[in-house]
Design a protein around this motif. Structure first.
Motif, PDB file in Angstrom:
ATOM      1  N   TYR A  24      12.434  10.278  -3.041  1.00 50.50           N
ATOM      2  CA  TYR A  24      11.459  10.942  -3.909  1.00 50.50           C
ATOM      3  C   TYR A  24      10.729  12.004  -3.085  1.00 50.50           C
ATOM      4  O   TYR A  24      10.937  12.098  -1.868  1.00 50.50           O
ATOM      5  CB  TYR A  24      10.473   9.930  -4.526  1.00 50.50           C
ATOM      6  N   ASP A  34       3.286  12.795 -15.715  1.00 54.57           N
ATOM      7  CA  ASP A  34       3.194  11.372 -15.390  1.00 54.57           C
ATOM      8  C   ASP A  34       2.028  10.795 -16.183  1.00 54.57           C
ATOM      9  O   ASP A  34       1.068  11.504 -16.489  1.00 54.57           O
ATOM     10  CB  ASP A  34       2.895  11.152 -13.899  1.00 54.57           C
ATOM     11  N   VAL A  71      -1.067  10.743  -5.850  1.00 54.35           N
ATOM     12  CA  VAL A  71      -0.531  11.717  -6.807  1.00 54.35           C
ATOM     13  C   VAL A  71      -1.613  12.124  -7.812  1.00 54.35           C
ATOM     14  O   VAL A  71      -1.788  13.318  -8.103  1.00 54.35           O
ATOM     15  CB  VAL A  71       0.718  11.158  -7.526  1.00 54.35           C
ATOM     16  N   GLY A 100       4.394  16.245  -6.460  1.00 52.05           N
ATOM     17  CA  GLY A 100       3.235  15.916  -7.281  1.00 52.05           C
ATOM     18  C   GLY A 100       3.528  14.998  -8.448  1.00 52.05           C
ATOM     19  O   GLY A 100       2.759  14.981  -9.414  1.00 52.05           O
ATOM     20  N   HIS A 101       4.625  14.263  -8.379  1.00 48.61           N
ATOM     21  CA  HIS A 101       4.906  13.256  -9.412  1.00 48.61           C
ATOM     22  C   HIS A 101       4.910  11.867  -8.792  1.00 48.61           C
ATOM     23  O   HIS A 101       5.112  11.709  -7.577  1.00 48.61           O
ATOM     24  CB  HIS A 101       6.270  13.507 -10.056  1.00 48.61           C
ATOM     25  N   LEU A 102       4.718  10.871  -9.643  1.00 47.26           N
ATOM     26  CA  LEU A 102       4.854   9.496  -9.184  1.00 47.26           C
ATOM     27  C   LEU A 102       6.269   9.291  -8.649  1.00 47.26           C
ATOM     28  O   LEU A 102       7.220   9.904  -9.151  1.00 47.26           O
ATOM     29  CB  LEU A 102       4.587   8.523 -10.339  1.00 47.26           C
ATOM     30  N   ALA A 103       6.415   8.424  -7.654  1.00 50.71           N
ATOM     31  CA  ALA A 103       7.724   8.225  -7.023  1.00 50.71           C
ATOM     32  C   ALA A 103       8.786   7.844  -8.056  1.00 50.71           C
ATOM     33  O   ALA A 103       9.931   8.300  -7.985  1.00 50.71           O
ATOM     34  CB  ALA A 103       7.620   7.159  -5.940  1.00 50.71           C
ATOM     35  N   THR A 127       1.958   8.202   7.157  1.00 51.19           N
ATOM     36  CA  THR A 127       2.207   8.400   5.727  1.00 51.19           C
ATOM     37  C   THR A 127       1.009   9.034   5.021  1.00 51.19           C
ATOM     38  O   THR A 127       1.073   9.260   3.811  1.00 51.19           O
ATOM     39  CB  THR A 127       2.507   7.045   5.066  1.00 51.19           C
ATOM     40  N   ASP A 161       7.064  13.524  -1.880  1.00 51.74           N
ATOM     41  CA  ASP A 161       5.635  13.186  -1.853  1.00 51.74           C
ATOM     42  C   ASP A 161       4.799  14.414  -2.219  1.00 51.74           C
ATOM     43  O   ASP A 161       5.337  15.499  -2.478  1.00 51.74           O
ATOM     44  CB  ASP A 161       5.245  12.557  -0.502  1.00 51.74           C
ATOM     45  N   THR A 162       3.479  14.231  -2.253  1.00 48.03           N
ATOM     46  CA  THR A 162       2.610  15.310  -2.745  1.00 48.03           C
ATOM     47  C   THR A 162       2.631  16.537  -1.843  1.00 48.03           C
ATOM     48  O   THR A 162       2.243  17.628  -2.271  1.00 48.03           O
ATOM     49  CB  THR A 162       1.148  14.824  -2.875  1.00 48.03           C
ATOM     50  N   LYS A 163       3.073  16.369  -0.599  1.00 51.55           N
ATOM     51  CA  LYS A 163       3.136  17.510   0.334  1.00 51.55           C
ATOM     52  C   LYS A 163       4.520  18.155   0.323  1.00 51.55           C
ATOM     53  O   LYS A 163       4.761  19.127   1.048  1.00 51.55           O
ATOM     54  CB  LYS A 163       2.786  17.010   1.739  1.00 51.55           C
ATOM     55  N   GLN A 169       0.341   5.237  -3.619  1.00 51.95           N
ATOM     56  CA  GLN A 169       1.190   6.371  -4.009  1.00 51.95           C
ATOM     57  C   GLN A 169       0.686   6.966  -5.319  1.00 51.95           C
ATOM     58  O   GLN A 169       0.547   8.184  -5.440  1.00 51.95           O
ATOM     59  CB  GLN A 169       2.656   5.929  -4.122  1.00 51.95           C
ATOM     60  N   PHE A 199       0.801  -1.232   0.000  1.00 49.04           N
ATOM     61  CA  PHE A 199       0.000   0.000   0.000  1.00 49.04           C
ATOM     62  C   PHE A 199       0.832   1.279   0.000  1.00 49.04           C
ATOM     63  O   PHE A 199       0.409   2.297  -0.543  1.00 49.04           O
ATOM     64  CB  PHE A 199      -0.970  -0.006   1.181  1.00 49.04           C
ATOM     65  N   GLU A 200       1.983   1.236   0.632  1.00 51.15           N
ATOM     66  CA  GLU A 200       2.799   2.455   0.709  1.00 51.15           C
ATOM     67  C   GLU A 200       3.759   2.581  -0.462  1.00 51.15           C
ATOM     68  O   GLU A 200       4.310   3.645  -0.702  1.00 51.15           O
ATOM     69  CB  GLU A 200       3.609   2.484   2.013  1.00 51.15           C
ATOM     70  N   GLY A 256       7.499   4.651   2.546  1.00 52.41           N
ATOM     71  CA  GLY A 256       6.919   5.889   3.084  1.00 52.41           C
ATOM     72  C   GLY A 256       7.694   6.461   4.256  1.00 52.41           C
ATOM     73  O   GLY A 256       7.116   7.105   5.128  1.00 52.41           O
ATOM     74  N   TRP A 282       9.220   8.793 -10.969  1.00 55.39           N
ATOM     75  CA  TRP A 282       9.684   9.936 -11.769  1.00 55.39           C
ATOM     76  C   TRP A 282      10.990  10.493 -11.217  1.00 55.39           C
ATOM     77  O   TRP A 282      11.826  10.990 -11.963  1.00 55.39           O
ATOM     78  CB  TRP A 282       8.595  11.020 -11.755  1.00 55.39           C
ATOM     79  N   TYR A 294       7.467  16.499   0.978  1.00 52.81           N
ATOM     80  CA  TYR A 294       8.436  15.868   1.872  1.00 52.81           C
ATOM     81  C   TYR A 294       9.295  14.859   1.096  1.00 52.81           C
ATOM     82  O   TYR A 294       8.762  14.021   0.350  1.00 52.81           O
ATOM     83  CB  TYR A 294       7.738  15.116   3.007  1.00 52.81           C
TER      84      TYR A 294
END
Lengths: 231, 246
Positions: A22, B60, B98, A105-108, B219, A24-26, B94, A14-15, A34, A110, A28
């Motif tokens: 990478y 993406d 996104v 805001g990109h997939l990990a 997370t 994350d969307t915030k 994830q 899930f994580e 994660g 990326w 970090y």
């Protein structure tokens, strides 16, 4: 945890499980399953390996040639064995600073194009195990009968607290769990935000627990017409 | 004499250019009293750019399924169309997080297309500054369960602000302009102003804001999109609408 292997597999599913840093969307910087890295210095808690052998700095080439590792693409899937030099403190901090400057805001995956170092799976699993232990300690203090909970219920509660950092948003669910009312937990566990797949998996784990363990009677339960313990 | 004549000619010209440039930089349309305004973070030069902006690639490609069949989403136009048909992203949480974050921007852009200049505004001098929590709805506070949603809604109905609902919450302007970072135990929230205008057709100016949530000890990441407004210049900004984002 009654099912440690299941816990690791669940959280990696899930994580996600990324060997490189990478964003994350915030915004970090994050790595592994994660694992948030709040600062460059915090990155030193993790062991990274350079994707390429460390460059030998010749006096005349230092200023004109970029580090060869700058052109290496680090795989998202963690390698099982180290193949490069261990990154030193300055290199880890520089990697963090570079990633922190990338847009969120990109997939990990990326961010792999910018990565020059990676973690190995055994290190990720060891850190994940440590985090699971920490959350289990919290769950043990929340639930006196934690060790008696069915494995499926333990997994469901672990997934929730690993994700949320706290079960403070779910007071009803916590109360239901204290009385082993797993069917009620299944109805009360929905998180606003995570995917349907993740929410459904948590719900199904509580439902599986309900098949395995009967609810405890609540104090004053005889006042109720249909307490689960009386069924 | 000649210099004075030249000055008389140039001054209005320069002033006109300055007004035009300032208007464009602020990101608002037309010269109405309460014109539609939008954040530079939306990447728009004018409202007529929205359709082109909706087709701009995310950077993406999201893989997923529509009714069990493979599908991909790579820009807002794809997302808005495919989400109506039931698109769900594959690739774990994830990827879903996104895409959801991108989707907030897409829905905000689509909402902005419907915005009109307002005839009345009660937003006054409201800005996302360190005292803004006293004017924001408690419904913008982090909420992960139906219980928390209900509690926040009840607090809003009682006329409470976010600050009154969560007295420990503290705010400071975020790094990016027009945004506010809010801190409370285990949570960091960023509120970003996306636009102002009449989004509901009642003539009153509304405020479109994005909220990004992060659980510091976990997370969890989530984003929500709200339309706020109020009927007096000093009250709490109430949630007129929370946009549904799949």
């Amino acid at each position: 945890m009654k099912d440690t292997a299941g816990a690791i597999q669940m959280l990696e599913t899930f994580e996600g499980n990324y060997s490189h840093m990478y964003v994350d969307t915030k915004g970090y910087v994050t790595v592994g399953v994660g694992f948030m890295i709040p600062s460059a210095v915090a990155g030193l808690a993790y062991t990274f390996y350079l994707a390429n052998p460390r460059a030998t700095h010749l006096p005349h080439s230092k200023a004109t040639h970029p580090h060869p590792a700058a052109h290496v693409r680090v795989p998202s899937t963690p390698p099982t064995n180290p193949s490069g030099d261990k990154a030193n403190a300055d290199e880890v901090k520089a990697e963090w600073t570079k990633m922190h400057g990338k847009p969120s805001g990109h997939l990990a995956g990326w961010y792999a194009q910018f990565a020059t170092m990676y973690m190995i799976q055994s290190d990720i699993d060891r850190i994940l195990q440590g985090k699971i232990n920490g959350f289990e300690a919290q769950l043990t203090s929340l639930f006196a009968a934690w060790d008696d909970f069915p494995a499926a219920a333990q997994l469901a509660l672990l997934d929730m607290i690993y994700n949320l950092g706290s079960l403070g948003g779910f007071p009803k669910l916590c109360e239901s769990a204290r009385y082993h009312e797993w069917a009620k937990c299944a109805a009360e566990c929905h998180r606003l935000g995570p995917s349907d797949d993740r929410n459904n998996a948590t719900r199904d784990r509580f439902l599986a627990a309900a098949q395995e363990q009967q609810p405890l009677p609540r104090p004053g339960a005889h006042h109720h017409h249909h307490h689960p313990a009386q069924n | 004499m000649a210099i004075n004549r030249l000055r008389c000619f140039l001054t209005p010209l320069i002033m006109g250019v300055v007004v035009l440039v300032v208007g464009l930089m602020a990101g608002h349309a037309a010269s109405d009293q309460h014109a539609v305004r939008w954040s530079s973070s939306l990447g728009l030069k004018s409202l007529s750019d929205i359709d082109a902006r909706l087709h701009r690639p995310f950077g993406d490609v999201f893989e997923g399924k529509i009714n069990g069949k493979p599908a991909t989403v790579s820009n807002c136009a794809d997302y808005l169309e495919d989400s109506r048909e039931g698109f769900t992203a594959t690739g774990g949480d994830q990827a879903a997080i996104v895409l959801h974050s991108d989707a907030i921007t897409c829905v905000a852009l689509e909402a902005l297309k419907t915005a009109r200049p307002a005839t009345t505004s009660y937003l006054g001098d409201f800005h996302l500054n360190s005292s803004a929590l006293a004017s924001l709805s408690p419904q913008l506070a982090p909420a992960v369960s139906d219980e928390q949603i209900t509690d926040a809604r009840q607090a809003a109905e009682e006329g409470k602000s976010w600050q009154q609902f969560i007295p420990t919450a503290r705010a400071k302007p975020a790094r990016q302009a027009g945004a506010l970072d809010v801190f409370q135990p285990n949570w960091e929230t960023t509120i970003t102003e996306y636009g102002r205008g009449d989004f509901t057709g009642d003539g009153v100016e509304d405020l479109l804001v994005r909220a990004d949530y992060a659980a510091i000890k976990g997370t969890y990441r989530n984003s929500r999109l709200f339309l706020l407004s109020r009927k007096s210049e000093t009250g709490v900004l109430k949630v007129v609408k929370e946009y549904s984002i799949r």
